[in-house]
Design a protein around this motif. Sequence first.
Motif, PDB file in Angstrom:
ATOM      1  N   THR A   1      55.383 -19.675  16.809  1.00 34.91           N
ATOM      2  CA  THR A   1      54.375 -19.161  16.857  1.00 34.91           C
ATOM      3  C   THR A   1      54.428 -18.128  15.382  1.00 34.91           C
ATOM      4  OG1 THR A   1      55.340 -17.160  17.928  1.00 34.91           O
ATOM      5  CG2 THR A   1      53.710 -18.856  19.052  1.00 34.91           C
ATOM      6  N   GLN A   2      53.522 -17.812  14.746  1.00 35.98           N
ATOM      7  CA  GLN A   2      53.659 -17.049  13.422  1.00 35.98           C
ATOM      8  C   GLN A   2      52.460 -15.966  13.312  1.00 35.98           C
ATOM      9  OE1 GLN A   2      53.745 -18.884   9.772  1.00 35.98           O
ATOM     10  NE2 GLN A   2      53.763 -17.356   8.474  1.00 35.98           N
ATOM     11  N   GLU A   3      52.684 -14.811  13.578  1.00 37.73           N
ATOM     12  CA  GLU A   3      51.479 -14.013  13.360  1.00 37.73           C
ATOM     13  C   GLU A   3      51.129 -13.807  11.822  1.00 37.73           C
ATOM     14  OE1 GLU A   3      50.895  -9.124  13.935  1.00 37.73           O
ATOM     15  OE2 GLU A   3      52.566  -9.858  14.750  1.00 37.73           O
ATOM     16  N   ILE A   4      49.889 -13.757  11.538  1.00 36.82           N
ATOM     17  CA  ILE A   4      49.246 -13.943  10.395  1.00 36.82           C
ATOM     18  C   ILE A   4      48.251 -12.549  10.291  1.00 36.82           C
ATOM     19  CG2 ILE A   4      49.985 -16.202   9.676  1.00 36.82           C
ATOM     20  CD1 ILE A   4      47.040 -16.916  10.421  1.00 36.82           C
ATOM     21  N   PRO A   5      47.787 -12.214   8.993  1.00 37.09           N
ATOM     22  CA  PRO A   5      46.615 -11.193   8.757  1.00 37.09           C
ATOM     23  C   PRO A   5      45.403 -11.872   9.220  1.00 37.09           C
ATOM     24  CG  PRO A   5      48.314 -11.358   6.801  1.00 37.09           C
ATOM     25  CD  PRO A   5      48.562 -12.688   7.623  1.00 37.09           C
TER      26      PRO A   5
ATOM     27  N   SER B   1      54.876 -29.417  18.267  1.00 38.34           N
ATOM     28  CA  SER B   1      55.604 -30.706  17.815  1.00 38.34           C
ATOM     29  C   SER B   1      55.854 -31.425  19.281  1.00 38.34           C
ATOM     30  CB  SER B   1      56.926 -30.126  17.265  1.00 38.34           C
ATOM     31  OG  SER B   1      56.628 -29.325  16.096  1.00 38.34           O
ATOM     32  N   SER B   2      55.682 -32.864  19.088  1.00 38.13           N
ATOM     33  CA  SER B   2      56.030 -33.613  20.168  1.00 38.13           C
ATOM     34  C   SER B   2      56.261 -35.025  19.739  1.00 38.13           C
ATOM     35  CB  SER B   2      55.084 -33.748  21.406  1.00 38.13           C
ATOM     36  OG  SER B   2      55.109 -34.543  22.228  1.00 38.13           O
ATOM     37  N   GLU B   3      57.241 -35.494  20.081  1.00 39.94           N
ATOM     38  CA  GLU B   3      57.680 -37.241  19.668  1.00 39.94           C
ATOM     39  C   GLU B   3      57.444 -37.309  18.188  1.00 39.94           C
ATOM     40  OE1 GLU B   3      58.653 -39.258  21.756  1.00 39.94           O
ATOM     41  OE2 GLU B   3      58.642 -38.299  23.682  1.00 39.94           O
ATOM     42  N   GLY B   4      57.811 -36.292  17.537  1.00 38.91           N
ATOM     43  CA  GLY B   4      57.651 -36.579  16.013  1.00 38.91           C
ATOM     44  C   GLY B   4      56.297 -36.187  15.221  1.00 38.91           C
ATOM     45  N   ALA B   5      55.418 -35.645  15.847  1.00 32.74           N
ATOM     46  CA  ALA B   5      54.363 -35.319  15.399  1.00 32.74           C
ATOM     47  C   ALA B   5      54.093 -33.934  15.481  1.00 32.74           C
ATOM     48  CB  ALA B   5      52.868 -36.172  16.133  1.00 32.74           C
ATOM     49  N   ASP B   6      53.606 -33.172  14.513  1.00 32.51           N
ATOM     50  CA  ASP B   6      53.468 -31.818  14.405  1.00 32.51           C
ATOM     51  C   ASP B   6      52.048 -31.381  14.213  1.00 32.51           C
ATOM     52  OD1 ASP B   6      56.265 -31.378  14.712  1.00 32.51           O
ATOM     53  OD2 ASP B   6      56.613 -31.046  12.538  1.00 32.51           O
ATOM     54  N   MET B   7      51.715 -30.376  14.658  1.00 31.80           N
ATOM     55  CA  MET B   7      50.211 -30.102  14.698  1.00 31.80           C
ATOM     56  C   MET B   7      49.891 -28.601  14.582  1.00 31.80           C
ATOM     57  SD  MET B   7      46.824 -31.187  16.767  1.00 31.80           S
ATOM     58  CE  MET B   7      46.932 -32.739  16.081  1.00 31.80           C
ATOM     59  N   VAL B   8      49.045 -27.979  13.593  1.00 33.92           N
ATOM     60  CA  VAL B   8      49.119 -26.575  13.652  1.00 33.92           C
ATOM     61  C   VAL B   8      47.700 -26.174  13.962  1.00 33.92           C
ATOM     62  CG1 VAL B   8      49.142 -24.525  11.725  1.00 33.92           C
ATOM     63  CG2 VAL B   8      50.811 -26.481  11.619  1.00 33.92           C
ATOM     64  N   VAL B   9      47.651 -25.042  14.683  1.00 31.72           N
ATOM     65  CA  VAL B   9      46.370 -24.666  15.224  1.00 31.72           C
ATOM     66  C   VAL B   9      46.342 -22.999  14.786  1.00 31.72           C
ATOM     67  CG1 VAL B   9      45.139 -23.824  17.351  1.00 31.72           C
ATOM     68  CG2 VAL B   9      46.130 -26.331  17.268  1.00 31.72           C
ATOM     69  N   LYS B  10      45.224 -22.633  14.525  1.00 32.19           N
ATOM     70  CA  LYS B  10      45.047 -21.365  14.184  1.00 32.19           C
ATOM     71  C   LYS B  10      44.351 -20.641  15.569  1.00 32.19           C
ATOM     72  CE  LYS B  10      43.935 -18.065  10.386  1.00 32.19           C
ATOM     73  NZ  LYS B  10      43.075 -18.095   9.163  1.00 32.19           N
TER      74      LYS B  10
ATOM     75  N   VAL C   1      54.407 -40.712  23.442  1.00 33.75           N
ATOM     76  CA  VAL C   1      53.094 -39.993  23.683  1.00 33.75           C
ATOM     77  C   VAL C   1      53.044 -39.036  22.348  1.00 33.75           C
ATOM     78  CG1 VAL C   1      52.049 -38.094  25.047  1.00 33.75           C
ATOM     79  CG2 VAL C   1      53.416 -39.998  26.335  1.00 33.75           C
ATOM     80  N   ARG C   2      52.021 -38.964  21.709  1.00 34.07           N
ATOM     81  CA  ARG C   2      51.996 -37.928  20.461  1.00 34.07           C
ATOM     82  C   ARG C   2      50.838 -37.046  20.918  1.00 34.07           C
ATOM     83  NH1 ARG C   2      54.495 -40.453  16.208  1.00 34.07           N
ATOM     84  NH2 ARG C   2      53.060 -39.281  14.591  1.00 34.07           N
ATOM     85  N   VAL C   3      51.292 -35.685  20.402  1.00 38.44           N
ATOM     86  CA  VAL C   3      50.413 -34.659  20.456  1.00 38.44           C
ATOM     87  C   VAL C   3      49.131 -34.918  19.876  1.00 38.44           C
ATOM     88  CG1 VAL C   3      51.343 -33.449  18.658  1.00 38.44           C
ATOM     89  CG2 VAL C   3      50.423 -32.172  20.252  1.00 38.44           C
ATOM     90  N   SER C   4      48.165 -34.502  20.418  1.00 45.19           N
ATOM     91  CA  SER C   4      46.742 -34.413  20.255  1.00 45.19           C
ATOM     92  C   SER C   4      45.952 -33.315  20.055  1.00 45.19           C
ATOM     93  CB  SER C   4      45.890 -35.528  20.737  1.00 45.19           C
ATOM     94  OG  SER C   4      45.630 -34.818  22.142  1.00 45.19           O
ATOM     95  N   ILE C   5      44.943 -33.141  19.055  1.00 43.18           N
ATOM     96  CA  ILE C   5      44.213 -31.789  18.873  1.00 43.18           C
ATOM     97  C   ILE C   5      43.760 -31.540  20.312  1.00 43.18           C
ATOM     98  CG2 ILE C   5      42.067 -32.832  18.393  1.00 43.18           C
ATOM     99  CD1 ILE C   5      43.681 -29.437  16.831  1.00 43.18           C
TER     100      ILE C   5
ATOM    101  N   GLY D   1      41.815 -23.459  16.473  1.00 41.24           N
ATOM    102  CA  GLY D   1      41.586 -25.005  16.151  1.00 41.24           C
ATOM    103  C   GLY D   1      42.052 -25.251  14.733  1.00 41.24           C
ATOM    104  N   SER D   2      41.615 -26.092  14.458  1.00 43.95           N
ATOM    105  CA  SER D   2      42.042 -26.455  12.778  1.00 43.95           C
ATOM    106  C   SER D   2      41.995 -25.276  11.890  1.00 43.95           C
ATOM    107  CB  SER D   2      41.374 -27.800  12.265  1.00 43.95           C
ATOM    108  OG  SER D   2      41.342 -28.756  13.137  1.00 43.95           O
ATOM    109  N   PRO D   3      42.988 -24.783  11.231  1.00 40.64           N
ATOM    110  CA  PRO D   3      42.870 -23.637  10.312  1.00 40.64           C
ATOM    111  C   PRO D   3      41.676 -23.452   9.726  1.00 40.64           C
ATOM    112  CG  PRO D   3      45.171 -24.352  10.532  1.00 40.64           C
ATOM    113  CD  PRO D   3      44.460 -25.345  11.134  1.00 40.64           C
ATOM    114  N   ALA D   4      41.380 -24.823   8.654  1.00 43.50           N
ATOM    115  CA  ALA D   4      40.338 -24.771   7.923  1.00 43.50           C
ATOM    116  C   ALA D   4      39.057 -24.607   8.701  1.00 43.50           C
ATOM    117  CB  ALA D   4      40.259 -25.874   7.125  1.00 43.50           C
ATOM    118  N   LEU D   5      38.952 -25.077   9.755  1.00 43.30           N
ATOM    119  CA  LEU D   5      37.586 -24.960  10.599  1.00 43.30           C
ATOM    120  C   LEU D   5      37.541 -23.499  11.115  1.00 43.30           C
ATOM    121  CD1 LEU D   5      37.305 -28.134  12.445  1.00 43.30           C
ATOM    122  CD2 LEU D   5      36.557 -27.623  10.006  1.00 43.30           C
TER     123      LEU D   5
END
Length: 232
Positions: A168-172, A188-197, A3-7, A212-216
């Motif tokens: 978690t990381q607090e950011i400006p 992080s789950s089953e070898g997959a990483d995902m970053v959410v802002k 099972v891989r982590v999804s957005i 969601g996705s940091p750029a979005l």
Amino acid sequence: MRVRVSISTVLGLTAALTLTACSPSGTESRPADGSSARTDSPADNGRDSGAVLSSSELASRLLGESDLGTGYTRKPDRPSGNDDITVLGCPELDDLGADAATGSGGGLDFPHRAKAAFTYTASGEVTEELYSDAAGKLSDGTGRIFDAMTGCPAYQVLAGRTPIDITTQEIPAPRIGDERWSHLLTFSSEGADMVVKQTAIRDGSVLLIVSGSPALVDRHLRAALTKATATG
């Protein structure tokens, strides 16, 4: 089965953890060093913070496909109360109530709310949430959200039977609105990483949360606040 982590899973978890931190039965939590994720003064200066908006008014102020541009598709509303989520290794979140942590009860403090989630091509998602209440209530409730979620730099959740490690990381946050909070969550789950802002902006009696996705998030945050707080 692997099972891989999804957005979609990640944003669902983010929403459930937000429910945890806003549970009316919860107690206020602070990071271990006593600091707060709030980056401006509380809403206690006595000035008029604006009228409280109804849920239907908030819904009309959400960004739509025409605001976001090409490549965005709105997702169907996500059913509530179906999250099988358990928080492990974070007393700050656990103390706020198991029912809220699993999305099965408790609910948000804020009575007026609206939400929309979008996929972007095949590479990302963004979720916008709007809430309205007295400025002081929005300030205190949102402070609990971000204090609790950044109070544990690393913890784990079980989504059904799937363990997901979270840091978690607090950011400006951009200096817009009356108060603002922001953090990055790495799942992080089953070898997959995902970053959410996740960034929250309070402007008077309106609270905007974009996840969601940091750029979005960065791309649409200011437009979302402009539309959410429009007076004309």
